[in-house]
Design a protein around this motif. Structure first.
Motif, PDB file in Angstrom:
ATOM      1  N   ALA A 123       0.826  -1.206   0.000  1.00  0.00           N
ATOM      2  CA  ALA A 123       0.000   0.000   0.000  1.00  0.00           C
ATOM      3  C   ALA A 123       0.864   1.262   0.000  1.00  0.00           C
ATOM      4  CB  ALA A 123      -0.923   0.003   1.217  1.00  0.00           C
ATOM      5  N   LEU A 124       0.229   2.353  -0.381  1.00  0.00           N
ATOM      6  CA  LEU A 124       0.823   3.689  -0.298  1.00  0.00           C
ATOM      7  C   LEU A 124       0.245   4.361   0.945  1.00  0.00           C
ATOM      8  CD1 LEU A 124       2.386   6.111  -1.580  1.00  0.00           C
ATOM      9  CD2 LEU A 124       0.250   6.678  -2.747  1.00  0.00           C
ATOM     10  N   PHE A 125       1.114   4.942   1.763  1.00  0.00           N
ATOM     11  CA  PHE A 125       0.692   5.605   2.996  1.00  0.00           C
ATOM     12  C   PHE A 125       1.040   7.086   2.924  1.00  0.00           C
ATOM     13  CE2 PHE A 125       1.458   1.197   4.005  1.00  0.00           C
ATOM     14  CZ  PHE A 125       0.356   0.868   4.774  1.00  0.00           C
ATOM     15  N   ARG A 126       0.335   7.889   3.733  1.00  0.00           N
ATOM     16  CA  ARG A 126       0.630   9.317   3.840  1.00  0.00           C
ATOM     17  C   ARG A 126       0.772   9.669   5.303  1.00  0.00           C
ATOM     18  NH1 ARG A 126      -3.934  13.403   2.821  1.00  0.00           N
ATOM     19  NH2 ARG A 126      -3.949  13.527   5.082  1.00  0.00           N
ATOM     20  N   ALA A 127       1.799  10.441   5.617  1.00  0.00           N
ATOM     21  CA  ALA A 127       2.002  10.912   6.980  1.00  0.00           C
ATOM     22  C   ALA A 127       2.139  12.436   6.949  1.00  0.00           C
ATOM     23  CB  ALA A 127       3.261  10.293   7.577  1.00  0.00           C
ATOM     24  N   ASP A 128       1.428  13.098   7.836  1.00  0.00           N
ATOM     25  CA  ASP A 128       1.580  14.539   7.999  1.00  0.00           C
ATOM     26  C   ASP A 128       2.676  14.731   9.044  1.00  0.00           C
ATOM     27  OD1 ASP A 128      -0.464  15.211   6.154  1.00  0.00           O
ATOM     28  OD2 ASP A 128      -1.948  14.701   7.658  1.00  0.00           O
ATOM     29  N   VAL A 129       3.847  15.147   8.613  1.00  0.00           N
ATOM     30  CA  VAL A 129       5.026  15.139   9.480  1.00  0.00           C
ATOM     31  C   VAL A 129       5.405  16.513  10.036  1.00  0.00           C
ATOM     32  CG1 VAL A 129       5.965  13.015   8.510  1.00  0.00           C
ATOM     33  CG2 VAL A 129       6.561  15.216   7.457  1.00  0.00           C
ATOM     34  N   GLY A 130       4.674  17.553   9.683  1.00  0.00           N
ATOM     35  CA  GLY A 130       4.890  18.862  10.289  1.00  0.00           C
ATOM     36  C   GLY A 130       6.046  19.668   9.730  1.00  0.00           C
ATOM     37  N   VAL A 131       6.629  19.212   8.649  1.00  0.00           N
ATOM     38  CA  VAL A 131       7.720  19.946   8.014  1.00  0.00           C
ATOM     39  C   VAL A 131       7.626  19.715   6.511  1.00  0.00           C
ATOM     40  CG1 VAL A 131       9.357  18.036   8.292  1.00  0.00           C
ATOM     41  CG2 VAL A 131      10.227  20.354   8.023  1.00  0.00           C
ATOM     42  N   PRO A 132       7.858  20.742   5.706  1.00  0.00           N
ATOM     43  CA  PRO A 132       7.816  20.525   4.254  1.00  0.00           C
ATOM     44  C   PRO A 132       9.097  19.880   3.750  1.00  0.00           C
ATOM     45  CG  PRO A 132       8.270  22.833   4.720  1.00  0.00           C
ATOM     46  CD  PRO A 132       8.031  22.154   6.051  1.00  0.00           C
ATOM     47  N   GLY A 133       8.974  19.245   2.596  1.00  0.00           N
ATOM     48  CA  GLY A 133      10.125  18.666   1.930  1.00  0.00           C
ATOM     49  C   GLY A 133      10.671  19.615   0.887  1.00  0.00           C
ATOM     50  N   LEU A 134      11.697  19.177   0.210  1.00  0.00           N
ATOM     51  CA  LEU A 134      12.280  19.945  -0.886  1.00  0.00           C
ATOM     52  C   LEU A 134      11.690  19.467  -2.204  1.00  0.00           C
ATOM     53  CD1 LEU A 134      16.031  19.880   0.208  1.00  0.00           C
ATOM     54  CD2 LEU A 134      14.382  21.739   0.474  1.00  0.00           C
ATOM     55  N   PRO A 135      11.517  20.360  -3.162  1.00  0.00           N
ATOM     56  CA  PRO A 135      11.008  19.909  -4.465  1.00  0.00           C
ATOM     57  C   PRO A 135      12.032  19.009  -5.153  1.00  0.00           C
ATOM     58  CG  PRO A 135      11.576  22.249  -4.523  1.00  0.00           C
ATOM     59  CD  PRO A 135      11.763  21.786  -3.109  1.00  0.00           C
ATOM     60  N   ALA A 136      11.531  18.065  -5.952  1.00  0.00           N
ATOM     61  CA  ALA A 136      12.402  17.155  -6.696  1.00  0.00           C
ATOM     62  C   ALA A 136      13.127  17.919  -7.792  1.00  0.00           C
ATOM     63  CB  ALA A 136      11.570  16.033  -7.314  1.00  0.00           C
ATOM     64  N   GLY A 137      14.358  17.517  -8.065  1.00  0.00           N
ATOM     65  CA  GLY A 137      15.120  18.120  -9.160  1.00  0.00           C
ATOM     66  C   GLY A 137      14.595  17.637 -10.494  1.00  0.00           C
ATOM     67  N   ALA A 138      14.825  18.405 -11.528  1.00  0.00           N
ATOM     68  CA  ALA A 138      14.351  18.063 -12.864  1.00  0.00           C
ATOM     69  C   ALA A 138      15.542  17.890 -13.812  1.00  0.00           C
ATOM     70  CB  ALA A 138      13.423  19.150 -13.405  1.00  0.00           C
ATOM     71  N   TYR A 139      15.406  16.964 -14.755  1.00  0.00           N
ATOM     72  CA  TYR A 139      16.444  16.759 -15.763  1.00  0.00           C
ATOM     73  C   TYR A 139      16.387  17.903 -16.754  1.00  0.00           C
ATOM     74  CZ  TYR A 139      19.234  14.655 -19.433  1.00  0.00           C
ATOM     75  OH  TYR A 139      20.209  14.416 -20.372  1.00  0.00           O
ATOM     76  N   ARG A 140      17.537  18.434 -17.093  1.00  0.00           N
ATOM     77  CA  ARG A 140      17.607  19.549 -18.048  1.00  0.00           C
ATOM     78  C   ARG A 140      18.350  19.108 -19.294  1.00  0.00           C
ATOM     79  NH1 ARG A 140      19.889  23.218 -13.511  1.00  0.00           N
ATOM     80  NH2 ARG A 140      18.105  23.227 -12.143  1.00  0.00           N
ATOM     81  N   ALA A 141      17.612  18.746 -20.300  1.00  0.00           N
ATOM     82  CA  ALA A 141      18.230  18.301 -21.559  1.00  0.00           C
ATOM     83  C   ALA A 141      18.741  19.474 -22.363  1.00  0.00           C
ATOM     84  CB  ALA A 141      17.224  17.503 -22.384  1.00  0.00           C
TER      85      ALA A 141
END
Length: 181
Positions: free
Chosen positions: A163-181
């Motif tokens: 299963a996929l779970f979600r947790a509200d952890v009280g802190v934001p994450g960083l955005p994922a990096g993107a490939y730059r062709a």
């Protein structure tokens, strides 16, 4: 051989690890796809390359860190976190906006949060043993999404495995990096 986890560095280059299907020690590598389409082998002797923010080897029971430089890439490899055997094996991971590391623990039924100094400071427990990855999402990147596996498990013994779970952890994450062709 097969590919496992991957992710982009701040300069838009894509890194991806490989591993042997039979999980033979040291047969994998960490590869980098540069923005010009060329491929460079960055690390060799990897067993299971997991969780890129840079953690190349699950079988060691540790998460490694590197210095990063646009020109030189990854340098100064060192251990950031050692996972006790009883806690499970480090798998996928994510970094939050405070610079803390969230590590999914295969066989550990949890995701652990570590400080930049490598100290455990939070645990998200899960009703599934094989925790495979975690990533921040949601409109404010403040929800930790956690994937699990049911590979090799009896569904009756662990009905929520896979299963996929979600947790509200009280802190934001960083955005994922993107490939730059």
């Amino acid at each position: 051989m097969r590919f496992n986890d991957g992710g982009c560095d701040p300069d838009g280059r894509f890194y991806c690890g490989t591993m042997a299907y039979d999980v033979a020690p040291g047969r994998g590598s960490l590869l980098r796809l540069d923005t010009d389409g060329s491929v460079t082998r960055v690390l060799t002797g990897v067993t299971i390359s997991n969780g890129l923010a840079w953690s190349p080897d699950t079988a060691t029971g540790r998460v490694d860190a590197f210095d990063y430089d646009t020109e030189r890439g990854l340098t100064a490899r060192r251990t950031a976190v050692r996972i006790p055997d009883a806690a499970g094996l480090p798998d996928g991971l994510a970094v939050d906006a405070e610079g803390h590391l969230w590590v999914a623990l295969w066989g550990g039924s949890a995701v652990h949060r570590y400080t930049p100094q490598g100290r455990l400071d939070a645990v998200v427990e899960l009703p599934a043993t094989q925790v495979t990855a975690c990533a921040f999402g949601g409109p404010d990147l403040d929800r930790l999404y956690i994937t699990t596996s049911r590979m090799g498990l009896d569904p009756a013994a662990e009905p929520l495995a896979g299963a996929l779970f979600r947790a509200d952890v009280g802190v934001p994450g960083l955005p994922a990096g993107a490939y730059r062709a």
